[in-house]
Design a protein around this motif. Structure first.
Motif, PDB file in Angstrom:
ATOM      1  N   MET A 302       0.825  -1.198   0.000  1.00 12.07           N
ATOM      2  CA  MET A 302       0.000   0.000   0.000  1.00 12.07           C
ATOM      3  C   MET A 302       0.867   1.259   0.000  1.00 12.07           C
ATOM      4  SD  MET A 302      -3.213  -0.922   0.023  1.00 12.07           S
ATOM      5  CE  MET A 302      -4.094   0.507   0.672  1.00 12.07           C
ATOM      6  N   LEU A 303       0.312   2.314  -0.543  1.00 11.20           N
ATOM      7  CA  LEU A 303       0.967   3.624  -0.485  1.00 11.20           C
ATOM      8  C   LEU A 303       0.474   4.380   0.743  1.00 11.20           C
ATOM      9  CD1 LEU A 303       0.758   4.800  -4.215  1.00 11.20           C
ATOM     10  CD2 LEU A 303       2.775   3.981  -2.986  1.00 11.20           C
ATOM     11  N   PRO A 304       1.286   5.290   1.275  1.00  6.63           N
ATOM     12  CA  PRO A 304       2.654   5.601   0.833  1.00  6.63           C
ATOM     13  C   PRO A 304       3.642   4.563   1.377  1.00  6.63           C
ATOM     14  CG  PRO A 304       2.102   6.975   2.698  1.00  6.63           C
ATOM     15  CD  PRO A 304       0.854   6.187   2.387  1.00  6.63           C
ATOM     16  N   LEU A 305       4.641   4.229   0.589  1.00 12.01           N
ATOM     17  CA  LEU A 305       5.671   3.291   1.028  1.00 12.01           C
ATOM     18  C   LEU A 305       6.621   3.970   2.003  1.00 12.01           C
ATOM     19  CD1 LEU A 305       6.778   1.539  -2.288  1.00 12.01           C
ATOM     20  CD2 LEU A 305       5.433   0.547  -0.439  1.00 12.01           C
ATOM     21  N   PRO A 306       7.155   3.209   2.959  1.00 11.77           N
ATOM     22  CA  PRO A 306       8.232   3.750   3.786  1.00 11.77           C
ATOM     23  C   PRO A 306       9.372   4.236   2.900  1.00 11.77           C
ATOM     24  CG  PRO A 306       7.450   1.660   4.657  1.00 11.77           C
ATOM     25  CD  PRO A 306       6.789   1.834   3.328  1.00 11.77           C
ATOM     26  N   VAL A 307      10.140   5.185   3.371  1.00 13.62           N
ATOM     27  CA  VAL A 307      11.173   5.831   2.561  1.00 13.62           C
ATOM     28  C   VAL A 307      12.132   4.812   1.941  1.00 13.62           C
ATOM     29  CG1 VAL A 307      13.097   7.451   2.583  1.00 13.62           C
ATOM     30  CG2 VAL A 307      11.025   7.934   3.907  1.00 13.62           C
ATOM     31  N   TYR A 308      12.559   3.813   2.736  1.00 13.13           N
ATOM     32  CA  TYR A 308      13.570   2.882   2.248  1.00 13.13           C
ATOM     33  C   TYR A 308      12.996   1.577   1.702  1.00 13.13           C
ATOM     34  CZ  TYR A 308      16.927   5.910   4.570  1.00 13.13           C
ATOM     35  OH  TYR A 308      17.681   6.981   4.939  1.00 13.13           O
ATOM     36  N   ALA A 309      11.679   1.408   1.752  1.00 10.35           N
ATOM     37  CA  ALA A 309      11.075   0.141   1.346  1.00 10.35           C
ATOM     38  C   ALA A 309      11.260  -0.113  -0.147  1.00 10.35           C
ATOM     39  CB  ALA A 309       9.588   0.139   1.679  1.00 10.35           C
ATOM     40  N   PHE A 310      11.872  -1.269  -0.468  1.00  8.09           N
ATOM     41  CA  PHE A 310      12.017  -1.693  -1.859  1.00  8.09           C
ATOM     42  C   PHE A 310      12.686  -0.636  -2.733  1.00  8.09           C
ATOM     43  CE2 PHE A 310       8.108  -4.680  -1.520  1.00  8.09           C
ATOM     44  CZ  PHE A 310       8.908  -5.663  -0.967  1.00  8.09           C
ATOM     45  N   LYS A 326      -4.975  -3.615  -8.005  1.00  7.51           N
ATOM     46  CA  LYS A 326      -4.570  -2.282  -7.558  1.00  7.51           C
ATOM     47  C   LYS A 326      -3.563  -1.649  -8.518  1.00  7.51           C
ATOM     48  CE  LYS A 326      -6.825  -2.214  -3.587  1.00  7.51           C
ATOM     49  NZ  LYS A 326      -7.781  -1.152  -3.189  1.00  7.51           N
ATOM     50  N   ARG A 327      -3.871  -1.647  -9.769  1.00  8.90           N
ATOM     51  CA  ARG A 327      -2.921  -1.142 -10.759  1.00  8.90           C
ATOM     52  C   ARG A 327      -2.605   0.332 -10.558  1.00  8.90           C
ATOM     53  NH1 ARG A 327      -3.061  -4.004 -16.558  1.00  8.90           N
ATOM     54  NH2 ARG A 327      -3.317  -6.138 -15.879  1.00  8.90           N
ATOM     55  N   GLY A 328      -3.546   1.073 -10.034  1.00 14.96           N
ATOM     56  CA  GLY A 328      -3.295   2.497  -9.804  1.00 14.96           C
ATOM     57  C   GLY A 328      -2.157   2.715  -8.837  1.00 14.96           C
ATOM     58  N   ILE A 329      -2.097   1.869  -7.810  1.00 16.77           N
ATOM     59  CA  ILE A 329      -1.031   1.971  -6.823  1.00 16.77           C
ATOM     60  C   ILE A 329       0.319   1.736  -7.476  1.00 16.77           C
ATOM     61  CG2 ILE A 329      -0.016   0.840  -4.798  1.00 16.77           C
ATOM     62  CD1 ILE A 329      -2.800   0.437  -3.719  1.00 16.77           C
ATOM     63  N   PHE A 330       0.391   0.705  -8.308  1.00 19.42           N
ATOM     64  CA  PHE A 330       1.672   0.382  -8.917  1.00 19.42           C
ATOM     65  C   PHE A 330       2.077   1.388  -9.978  1.00 19.42           C
ATOM     66  CE2 PHE A 330       0.672  -3.598  -6.885  1.00 19.42           C
ATOM     67  CZ  PHE A 330       1.910  -3.909  -6.329  1.00 19.42           C
ATOM     68  N   SER A 331       1.109   1.997 -10.605  1.00 14.84           N
ATOM     69  CA  SER A 331       1.438   3.071 -11.544  1.00 14.84           C
ATOM     70  C   SER A 331       2.125   4.215 -10.802  1.00 14.84           C
ATOM     71  CB  SER A 331       0.170   3.567 -12.240  1.00 14.84           C
ATOM     72  OG  SER A 331      -0.392   2.558 -13.034  1.00 14.84           O
ATOM     73  N   ALA A 332       1.631   4.505  -9.595  1.00 15.82           N
ATOM     74  CA  ALA A 332       2.224   5.569  -8.792  1.00 15.82           C
ATOM     75  C   ALA A 332       3.630   5.196  -8.346  1.00 15.82           C
ATOM     76  CB  ALA A 332       1.345   5.860  -7.575  1.00 15.82           C
ATOM     77  N   ILE A 333       3.812   3.926  -7.959  1.00 14.88           N
ATOM     78  CA  ILE A 333       5.138   3.462  -7.534  1.00 14.88           C
ATOM     79  C   ILE A 333       6.118   3.528  -8.695  1.00 14.88           C
ATOM     80  CG2 ILE A 333       6.450   1.466  -6.719  1.00 14.88           C
ATOM     81  CD1 ILE A 333       3.983   0.585  -5.180  1.00 14.88           C
ATOM     82  N   VAL A 341      10.126  -2.524 -12.889  1.00 10.89           N
ATOM     83  CA  VAL A 341       9.227  -3.203 -13.824  1.00 10.89           C
ATOM     84  C   VAL A 341       8.275  -4.070 -13.011  1.00 10.89           C
ATOM     85  CG1 VAL A 341       9.048  -4.918 -15.672  1.00 10.89           C
ATOM     86  CG2 VAL A 341      10.883  -3.227 -15.712  1.00 10.89           C
ATOM     87  N   VAL A 342       6.981  -3.871 -13.192  1.00  8.36           N
ATOM     88  CA  VAL A 342       5.969  -4.666 -12.500  1.00  8.36           C
ATOM     89  C   VAL A 342       5.337  -5.618 -13.502  1.00  8.36           C
ATOM     90  CG1 VAL A 342       3.829  -4.630 -11.176  1.00  8.36           C
ATOM     91  CG2 VAL A 342       5.504  -2.801 -10.882  1.00  8.36           C
ATOM     92  N   CYS A 343       5.450  -6.900 -13.238  1.00 11.30           N
ATOM     93  CA  CYS A 343       4.904  -7.912 -14.140  1.00 11.30           C
ATOM     94  C   CYS A 343       3.586  -8.440 -13.594  1.00 11.30           C
ATOM     95  CB  CYS A 343       5.908  -9.065 -14.314  1.00 11.30           C
ATOM     96  SG  CYS A 343       5.278 -10.394 -15.355  1.00 11.30           S
ATOM     97  N   GLY A 344       2.513  -8.211 -14.329  1.00  9.19           N
ATOM     98  CA  GLY A 344       1.189  -8.631 -13.894  1.00  9.19           C
ATOM     99  C   GLY A 344       0.786  -9.986 -14.414  1.00  9.19           C
ATOM    100  N   VAL A 345       1.663 -10.649 -15.179  1.00  6.18           N
ATOM    101  CA  VAL A 345       1.382 -12.012 -15.616  1.00  6.18           C
ATOM    102  C   VAL A 345       2.319 -12.949 -14.856  1.00  6.18           C
ATOM    103  CG1 VAL A 345       0.314 -11.500 -17.825  1.00  6.18           C
ATOM    104  CG2 VAL A 345       2.783 -11.526 -17.664  1.00  6.18           C
ATOM    105  N   CYS A 346       2.730 -14.035 -15.431  1.00  5.36           N
ATOM    106  CA  CYS A 346       3.499 -15.026 -14.662  1.00  5.36           C
ATOM    107  C   CYS A 346       4.879 -15.297 -15.259  1.00  5.36           C
ATOM    108  CB  CYS A 346       2.714 -16.328 -14.549  1.00  5.36           C
ATOM    109  SG  CYS A 346       1.272 -16.182 -13.483  1.00  5.36           S
TER     110      CYS A 346
END
Length: 361
Positions: A302-310, A326-333, A341-346
Motif C-alpha cells: 500500500m501507499l505511501p511506502l516507507p522511505v527505504y522500502a524496496f 490495484k494497478r493504480g497503486i503500482f502506476s504511482a510506484i 518493472v511490474v509484471c502482472g502475468v506469470c
C-alpha cells in the motif's frame, strides 16, 4: 563437417512438431565431428516444447565417436538422447580432459554410475544433470572428487533425496546449486546447511516436503550462506509460511533476488517484513516474485511506502494475485521509481519488454 576443420563452437537445437525420425541425426553424423579438430564447445539438444520427441537413432556408439574424436572439448551440452546410457555419457567425462562444463538434459537411461569418479576429468566447473529420471542421491556420492566444481544442477531429478545434500556439502567450492523437484526434506536442508558452503544461488523450487523448519536449519548460526546467498528460489513449496520469510529476511544479508511464486502460505505480513528487513536500514532486494501467492490480499503493498522500502527493487512479479487489481497503486510506484518493472502475468525473473505492465494474454 569436412569443410570446417577450424570450427570452434557448434550449437544445434531443434523443436520438432512430429515424432518422425526420417533424416534424423545418427551415430554416423556424430562420427563426422572428428573432422572438427579445433572444436571446444558442443551443444546438441532436441527440445520437447512442441512434442515428446528425442534422438532415436543415436546410441552409446554415437557418444563414443564424440569422446574419441573431440578430445579438446571444454563445454558439452546434450539433450534428448533417449537411447544413450551412462556408458555413453561417461565416456566424454573420461576422454575430454579439459572439460569444464558438462550438461545432460532429459535422459531417461542415465543412471547413477555416470559419475563413477575413477579416471574422470577433474577440471569440471559446471555439472548439470537435469530431468534424468533414474538418477538418485547415490549418483553424487563421489562428487567431492570434482575439486573445482562451482555449479551443480540436478533440477527435475525427482529421485534425488536427503542423502544428496550430505554428499553436496563436501564440495567446498560450490557456489550455485539447483535441487528443483528433488525429494528432499528438512533433514536434507539441515545437512546442506551443516556443510557451510559459500553458496551464491540456491534453488529448492518444488521440493514439496520442505517446511519452515528446513529453511531455518539452512541459515542456522553464522554460516557462510548467510553472508553469500544472493539468489534464492523457494517457489511452489506449499508448507512455506511467513515464518520462513522472516528467517530469510533476517539471516540472508546479501539477498537480492527472491522467488516465492505459488507459496500460498505467504501473507501480507511477509511482504511487510521484506519491505523493512530487520538486518538493514533498507532492502537489498532487486527482484521479488510473488506470482500466485494466494495468501496475499489486494492491500499487501500500500501507499505511501516507507522511505527505504524496496528502494532498490527493479522487478516485481505479482501475476495471479489480488494485488493486480490495484494497478493504480503500482502506476504511482513506477512513476516514483522509473527503474521498476511490474509484471502482472506469470513471467520468470527479470522479464522486461519495455513496458511496466504486460498485456494480459
Amino acid at each position: 563437417m569436412h569443410s570446417l576443420p577450424h570450427l570452434v563452437e557448434l550449437d544445434l537445437e531443434d523443436r520438432p512438431f512430429t515424432l518422425s525420425s526420417v533424416g534424423d541425426l545418427t551415430n554416423i553424423g556424430l562420427q563426422a565431428l572428428k573432422f572438427c579438430e579445433c572444436l571446444i564447445a558442443l551443444s546438441i539438444v532436441r527440445s520437447k516444447m512442441n512434442c515428446p520427441a528425442s534422438f532415436t537413432r543415436v546410441d552409446n556408439k554415437g557418444m563414443f565417436h564424440v569422446s574419441e574424436g573431440c578430445k579438446r572439448l571444454e563445454s558439452v551440452k546434450l539433450g534428448g538422447f533417449a537411447k544413450v546410457t551412462e556408458a555413453g555419457y561417461s565416456s566424454i567425462l573420461y576422454s575430454c580432459r579439459n572439460l569444464k562444463k558438462y550438461e545432460v538434459l532429459t535422459s531417461p537411461l542415465l543412471s547413477d554410475s555416470v559419475i563413477d569418479m575413477t579416471g574422470v576429468s577433474r577440471s569440471v566447473v559446471e555439472l548439470r544433470l537435469s530431468s534424468c529420471s533414474l538418477l538418485t542421491s547415490e549418483s553424487l556420492e563421489h562428487l567431492s572428487s570434482f575439486r573445482k566444481l562451482e555449479v551443480l544442477d540436478t533440477s527435475g531429478c525427482e529421485r534425488i533425496g536427503d542423502q544428496a545434500p550430505f554428499y553436496i556439502s563436501k564440495v567446498t567450492t560450490l557456489t550455485r546449486l539447483n535441487l528443483a523437484k528433488a525429494r528432499i526434506t528438512d533433514v536434507g536442508l539441515a545437512l546442506l546447511g551443516a556443510g557451510d558452503l559459500p553458496i551464491l544461488q540456491l534453488c529448492v523450487k518444488k521440493c514439496e516436503k520442505v517446511t519452515d523448519k528446513g529453511i531455518k536449519s539452512l541459515f542456522h548460526a553464522d554460516r557462510k550462506i548467510c553472508k553469500t546467498l544472493s539468489v534464492l528460489d523457494v517457489g511452489y513449496i506449499p508448507k512455506i509460511t511467513d515464518a520462513a520469510i522472516f528467517t530469510i529476511a533476517t539471516a540472508a544479508t546479501a539477498l537480492t533476488d527472491l522467488s516465492l511464486r505459488f507459496c500460498n502460505g505467504v501473507t501480507d505480513t511477509a511482504v511487510q517484513m521484506l519491505m523493512d528487513r530487520p538486518n538493514h536500514n533498507s532492502s537489498q532486494l532487486q527482484m521479488l516474485d510473488l506470482c500466485s501467492c494466494r495468501g496475499l490480499s489486494a492491500e499487501a503493498i500500500m501507499l505511501p511506502l516507507p522511505v527505504y522500502a524496496f528502494h532498490r527493487l527493479r522487478w516485481l512479479g505479482i501475476g495471479l494475485t489480488d494485488i493486480v487489481a490495484k494497478r493504480g497503486i503500482f502506476s504511482a510506484i513506477c512513476e516514483a521509481r522509473p527503474r521498476l518493472v511490474v509484471c502482472g502475468v506469470c513471467c520468470d525473473f527479470g522479464c522486461c519488454d519495455g513496458w511496466q505492465w504486460h498485456k494480459v494474454r
